[in-house]
Motif scaffolding. Structure first.
Motif, mmCIF file in Angstrom:
data_model
loop_
_atom_site.group_PDB
_atom_site.id
_atom_site.type_symbol
_atom_site.label_atom_id
_atom_site.label_comp_id
_atom_site.label_asym_id
_atom_site.label_seq_id
_atom_site.Cartn_x
_atom_site.Cartn_y
_atom_site.Cartn_z
ATOM 1 N N THR A 185 5.880 4.787 1.402
ATOM 2 C CA THR A 185 5.604 6.219 1.599
ATOM 3 C C THR A 185 6.254 7.038 0.493
ATOM 4 O OG1 THR A 185 7.588 6.645 2.925
ATOM 5 C CG2 THR A 185 5.647 5.798 4.092
ATOM 6 N N PHE A 193 1.464 -6.792 5.464
ATOM 7 C CA PHE A 193 1.063 -5.467 4.990
ATOM 8 C C PHE A 193 2.311 -4.588 4.955
ATOM 9 C CE2 PHE A 193 -2.951 -7.136 6.502
ATOM 10 C CZ PHE A 193 -3.861 -6.663 5.567
ATOM 11 N N HIS A 244 -7.302 -4.191 4.944
ATOM 12 C CA HIS A 244 -6.262 -3.685 5.844
ATOM 13 C C HIS A 244 -6.757 -3.658 7.283
ATOM 14 C CE1 HIS A 244 -3.654 -0.494 7.695
ATOM 15 N NE2 HIS A 244 -2.731 -1.249 7.104
ATOM 16 N N LYS A 270 5.471 -0.548 -6.607
ATOM 17 C CA LYS A 270 4.663 -1.668 -6.088
ATOM 18 C C LYS A 270 4.374 -2.698 -7.178
ATOM 19 C CE LYS A 270 1.097 0.891 -5.088
ATOM 20 N NZ LYS A 270 1.533 2.177 -5.639
ATOM 21 N N ASP A 283 -3.257 2.200 -3.661
ATOM 22 C CA ASP A 283 -3.008 3.491 -3.004
ATOM 23 C C ASP A 283 -4.326 3.980 -2.424
ATOM 24 O OD1 ASP A 283 -2.412 6.048 -2.226
ATOM 25 O OD2 ASP A 283 -1.831 6.774 -4.207
ATOM 26 N N LYS A 333 -9.135 -0.958 1.871
ATOM 27 C CA LYS A 333 -9.207 -0.416 3.231
ATOM 28 C C LYS A 333 -9.813 -1.435 4.197
ATOM 29 C CE LYS A 333 -9.276 4.605 2.892
ATOM 30 N NZ LYS A 333 -10.029 5.837 3.238
ATOM 31 N N ILE A 350 0.849 -1.187 0.000
ATOM 32 C CA ILE A 350 0.000 0.000 0.000
ATOM 33 C C ILE A 350 0.888 1.241 0.000
ATOM 34 C CG2 ILE A 350 -1.815 1.246 1.234
ATOM 35 C CD1 ILE A 350 -2.590 -1.460 2.514
ATOM 36 N N GLY A 351 0.694 2.112 -0.986
ATOM 37 C CA GLY A 351 1.517 3.314 -1.053
ATOM 38 C C GLY A 351 1.233 4.114 -2.302
ATOM 39 N N LYS A 381 3.716 -0.904 4.062
ATOM 40 C CA LYS A 381 3.305 0.487 3.818
ATOM 41 C C LYS A 381 4.471 1.240 3.190
ATOM 42 C CE LYS A 381 0.266 3.897 4.585
ATOM 43 N NZ LYS A 381 0.788 4.910 3.668
#
Length: 327
Positions: free
Chosen positions: A295, A291, A280, A140, A262, A277, A133-134, A293
């Motif tokens: 950034t 998971f 997660h 990714k 994202d 979401k 997720i990012g 993450k």
């Protein structure tokens, strides 16, 4: 004032590899650490306050390692390399660069370019299901496809399956011109691009023709069990809760799933929850699921992309706060 030398020959790096066109790297380093750097026959002479000189030498050591592996330093790499020095993570990153994920069809090595990418690679190797997720530009999708391609080359799996929700078309593909392939290809293009890098366009097409690689809209996953495969769901933020549950329940024997997305780029109608979401929130604490993450510090595109993404995120936060105050 202190003066110390940095020997380029000792580190098997040329001045041109390290400084780039028009010595941009050197100018940025001088500005960052408030030092003066002069080149004297394969030696960089660094002058400044003791602490600033020490930071500069740490940066030059790290930059040399990057230049040796990637042949040059991109200007967009500088901010990330500076942050590694500031956070005392230079040794960790040098260890990361020693590990090779795979090679493209023309022999180019594929390595993690950030610590976040290294965490993603490790998670894909060690978990049956990985959520990455990012923001855009963090690699990714590309790394997921590279990992899947390497597994196929090693005969660890028999098939690669790639899918995305065609939410931009409202999942109503019937209104678009052309056959199914022509309708969904625009939404799957990033996946094709990554595969072409790994296998060549010709070999990718042969694999697709034989069914070794399957690229399809998410709706085509319903009712199937996917064995001996790496299954990648891209743009997962645009799945609904029901679509995400359907997809995750397709996992078969000797298979892995990689889900990328994202959560700040959701295109679903406002009343619909993002399946990414929900996953997660609901799936924390299961050992076989990772998971990761990523950034803005993991973005490997043009540095302007990082600034743009930060501004958008900042604007969204401000709008949300103003909205909450109005309530």
């Amino acid at each position: 004032m202190t003066t110390r030398n940095f020997d380029l020959k000792e580190r098997n790096v040329t001045y041109q590899q390290l400084v780039g066109i028009e010595s941009k790297t050197i100018h940025e380093v001088e500005k960052k650490y408030k030092v003066r750097i002069n080149e004297k026959s394969d030696v960089l002479e660094v002058t400044g306050l003791e602490e600033d000189v020490e930071h500069t030498l740490q940066f030059l050591e790290l930059a040399s390692e990057v230049a040796v592996r990637y042949q040059h330093i991109d200007n967009q790499d500088l901010d990330y390399l500076f942050s590694l020095v500031d956070e005392c993570k230079t040794h960790r990153f040098i260890e990361v660069m020693d590990e090779l994920l795979t090679r493209t069809f023309n022999g180019k090595p594929v390595r993690a370019k950030t610590l976040g990418q290294k965490q993603l690679i490790d998670s894909m190797k060690s978990h049956d299901m990985t959520f990455a997720i990012g923001p855009a530009g963090t690699g990714k999708t590309y790394l997921a496809v590279c990992y899947a391609a390497e597994q196929l080359k090693k005969n660890e799996i028999q098939k690669i399956i790639l899918t995305r929700p065609a939410v931009e078309a409202g999942e109503n593909l019937g209104f678009l011109p052309g056959d199914l392939k022509e309708k969904v290809d625009p939404y799957l293009r990033p996946l094709y691009d990554a595969l072409d890098d790994m296998f060549s366009p010709e070999r990718t097409q042969r694999y697709i023709d034989k069914g070794v690689i399957e690229i399809a809209p998410l709706a085509y996953m319903r009712g199937r069990t996917l064995d001996d495969a790496v299954v990648i769901l891209d743009e997962a933020q645009n799945t609904t809760k029901a679509q995400m549950m359907m997809f995750l329940s397709r996992l078969g024997r000797n298979s892995k799933m990689i889900i990328t997305g994202d959560v700040d780029q959701i295109d679903l109608p406002r009343h619909q929850l993002s399946g990414l979401k929900v996953a997660h929130e609901y799936l924390q604490g299961i050992n076989e699921i990772a998971f990761v993450k990523l950034t803005h510090t993991d973005v490997v595109r043009h540095p302007l992309v990082i600034k743009i993404l930060k501004k958008f995120a900042e604007g969204d936060r401000n709008n949300e706060e103003n909205s909450n105050h109005r309530r």
